[in-house]
Design a protein around this motif. Sequence first.
Motif, PDB file in Angstrom:
ATOM      1  N   THR A   7      46.616  33.889  -1.172  1.00 23.82           N
ATOM      2  CA  THR A   7      46.782  32.442  -1.250  1.00 23.82           C
ATOM      3  C   THR A   7      46.531  31.803   0.107  1.00 23.82           C
ATOM      4  O   THR A   7      45.817  30.804   0.208  1.00 23.82           O
ATOM      5  CB  THR A   7      48.201  32.090  -1.757  1.00 23.82           C
ATOM      6  OG1 THR A   7      48.390  32.723  -3.026  1.00 23.82           O
ATOM      7  CG2 THR A   7      48.375  30.602  -1.901  1.00 23.82           C
ATOM      8  N   ARG A  11      43.286  29.369   0.998  1.00 25.53           N
ATOM      9  CA  ARG A  11      43.445  28.021   1.572  1.00 25.53           C
ATOM     10  C   ARG A  11      42.684  27.900   2.897  1.00 25.53           C
ATOM     11  O   ARG A  11      42.023  26.896   3.147  1.00 25.53           O
ATOM     12  CB  ARG A  11      44.923  27.689   1.785  1.00 25.53           C
ATOM     13  CG  ARG A  11      45.719  27.577   0.515  1.00 25.53           C
ATOM     14  CD  ARG A  11      45.314  26.353  -0.286  1.00 25.53           C
ATOM     15  NE  ARG A  11      46.053  26.337  -1.537  1.00 25.53           N
ATOM     16  CZ  ARG A  11      45.509  26.093  -2.712  1.00 25.53           C
ATOM     17  NH1 ARG A  11      44.232  25.818  -2.809  1.00 25.53           N
ATOM     18  NH2 ARG A  11      46.236  26.117  -3.804  1.00 25.53           N
ATOM     19  N   GLN A  14      39.012  27.730   2.122  1.00 27.02           N
ATOM     20  CA  GLN A  14      38.670  26.419   1.588  1.00 27.02           C
ATOM     21  C   GLN A  14      38.577  25.372   2.695  1.00 27.02           C
ATOM     22  O   GLN A  14      37.907  24.359   2.529  1.00 27.02           O
ATOM     23  CB  GLN A  14      39.684  25.987   0.523  1.00 27.02           C
ATOM     24  CG  GLN A  14      39.532  26.770  -0.765  1.00 27.02           C
ATOM     25  CD  GLN A  14      40.589  26.444  -1.798  1.00 27.02           C
ATOM     26  OE1 GLN A  14      41.742  26.148  -1.465  1.00 27.02           O
ATOM     27  NE2 GLN A  14      40.195  26.482  -3.060  1.00 27.02           N
ATOM     28  N   ASN A  62      35.902  25.642  -2.972  1.00 28.05           N
ATOM     29  CA  ASN A  62      36.684  24.418  -3.148  1.00 28.05           C
ATOM     30  C   ASN A  62      36.908  24.049  -4.611  1.00 28.05           C
ATOM     31  O   ASN A  62      37.720  23.181  -4.905  1.00 28.05           O
ATOM     32  CB  ASN A  62      36.041  23.258  -2.380  1.00 28.05           C
ATOM     33  CG  ASN A  62      36.204  23.455  -0.887  1.00 28.05           C
ATOM     34  OD1 ASN A  62      37.208  23.988  -0.421  1.00 28.05           O
ATOM     35  ND2 ASN A  62      35.209  23.050  -0.126  1.00 28.05           N
ATOM     36  N   SER A  63      36.213  24.720  -5.528  1.00 23.65           N
ATOM     37  CA  SER A  63      36.440  24.465  -6.951  1.00 23.65           C
ATOM     38  C   SER A  63      37.640  25.246  -7.487  1.00 23.65           C
ATOM     39  O   SER A  63      38.085  24.996  -8.603  1.00 23.65           O
ATOM     40  CB  SER A  63      35.193  24.807  -7.770  1.00 23.65           C
ATOM     41  OG  SER A  63      35.011  26.209  -7.813  1.00 23.65           O
ATOM     42  N   LEU A  64      38.159  26.179  -6.691  1.00 25.21           N
ATOM     43  CA  LEU A  64      39.318  26.975  -7.109  1.00 25.21           C
ATOM     44  C   LEU A  64      40.584  26.181  -6.807  1.00 25.21           C
ATOM     45  O   LEU A  64      40.959  26.002  -5.647  1.00 25.21           O
ATOM     46  CB  LEU A  64      39.343  28.320  -6.371  1.00 25.21           C
ATOM     47  CG  LEU A  64      40.517  29.245  -6.661  1.00 25.21           C
ATOM     48  CD1 LEU A  64      40.561  29.632  -8.138  1.00 25.21           C
ATOM     49  CD2 LEU A  64      40.418  30.495  -5.796  1.00 25.21           C
ATOM     50  N   ASP A  65      41.224  25.673  -7.865  1.00 26.94           N
ATOM     51  CA  ASP A  65      42.414  24.843  -7.699  1.00 26.94           C
ATOM     52  C   ASP A  65      43.678  25.650  -7.428  1.00 26.94           C
ATOM     53  O   ASP A  65      44.544  25.220  -6.690  1.00 26.94           O
ATOM     54  CB  ASP A  65      42.635  23.973  -8.946  1.00 26.94           C
ATOM     55  CG  ASP A  65      41.519  22.955  -9.140  1.00 26.94           C
ATOM     56  OD1 ASP A  65      40.931  22.511  -8.133  1.00 26.94           O
ATOM     57  OD2 ASP A  65      41.221  22.635 -10.307  1.00 26.94           O
ATOM     58  N   GLN A  66      43.782  26.812  -8.050  1.00 25.60           N
ATOM     59  CA  GLN A  66      44.979  27.631  -7.901  1.00 25.60           C
ATOM     60  C   GLN A  66      44.634  28.865  -7.069  1.00 25.60           C
ATOM     61  O   GLN A  66      44.068  29.828  -7.584  1.00 25.60           O
ATOM     62  CB  GLN A  66      45.522  28.038  -9.264  1.00 25.60           C
ATOM     63  CG  GLN A  66      46.009  26.843 -10.081  1.00 25.60           C
ATOM     64  CD  GLN A  66      46.459  27.264 -11.456  1.00 25.60           C
ATOM     65  OE1 GLN A  66      45.662  27.773 -12.232  1.00 25.60           O
ATOM     66  NE2 GLN A  66      47.729  27.053 -11.737  1.00 25.60           N
ATOM     67  N   ALA A  67      44.993  28.830  -5.819  1.00 28.32           N
ATOM     68  CA  ALA A  67      44.636  29.906  -4.888  1.00 28.32           C
ATOM     69  C   ALA A  67      45.154  31.262  -5.340  1.00 28.32           C
ATOM     70  O   ALA A  67      44.522  32.288  -5.091  1.00 28.32           O
ATOM     71  CB  ALA A  67      45.159  29.575  -3.491  1.00 28.32           C
ATOM     72  N   TRP A  73      39.424  34.856 -10.742  1.00 30.59           N
ATOM     73  CA  TRP A  73      38.324  33.909 -10.581  1.00 30.59           C
ATOM     74  C   TRP A  73      37.102  34.622 -10.015  1.00 30.59           C
ATOM     75  O   TRP A  73      35.988  34.483 -10.517  1.00 30.59           O
ATOM     76  CB  TRP A  73      38.792  32.772  -9.662  1.00 30.59           C
ATOM     77  CG  TRP A  73      37.764  31.744  -9.309  1.00 30.59           C
ATOM     78  CD1 TRP A  73      37.332  30.713 -10.093  1.00 30.59           C
ATOM     79  CD2 TRP A  73      37.070  31.629  -8.062  1.00 30.59           C
ATOM     80  NE1 TRP A  73      36.403  29.970  -9.400  1.00 30.59           N
ATOM     81  CE2 TRP A  73      36.219  30.506  -8.155  1.00 30.59           C
ATOM     82  CE3 TRP A  73      37.085  32.365  -6.878  1.00 30.59           C
ATOM     83  CZ2 TRP A  73      35.394  30.102  -7.110  1.00 30.59           C
ATOM     84  CZ3 TRP A  73      36.261  31.968  -5.836  1.00 30.59           C
ATOM     85  CH2 TRP A  73      35.428  30.847  -5.956  1.00 30.59           C
TER      86      TRP A  73
END
Length: 188
Positions: A7, A11, A14, A62-67, A73
Amino acid sequence: MAEGSDTVWVRQAQNGDKEAFGRLCRRYVKLCGSVAYTYMRDFHSAADVVQDSLLKAFQAMNSLDQAELFRPWLLGIVRRSAIDALRRRESKHEASLSTPEGPLDFPSSEPSPDSQLLQQDTQLELRNALASLPDKQREIVCLKYIEDKSYKEIAELLDMTESAVESSLFRARQALVQKMTTDKHGTL
């Protein structure tokens, strides 16, 4: 391997930290390679798929909302890249079959041309039947019969229960038999 660090690294990646993305790649490259190999059945093709997938992942970070969902993913990207590569390979193969450039040259130590053609036809039928399976079932079949993984290993790789793997494999085998029987004998 603590998921928490994923996570944090996601972040950071990103936010443009290439080293953080590199850490994620090093953590998951073997797993990505294993997934790609189950589809491609060739080390070099699987390596190409992994490289392509990691580039796609980097571009889409940056399209991954939930790290915390980075692992599934990323593996989804690998699966889709492998399927796309197989489709491209298959369409090239079909194009080469439709426009032969000369006679086939069979080495003398090989089985007879008739038996080779029969084996190739059977492999093509199986490949087509396998391609008709849903992605998850195809992956489970490949892990079980190509990679020779146990139910437990498959369950861990795909984040499923062993009973779900066994059930999915049973349904996949039924679908393969149905597809190959239908293709050989027309509709049942």
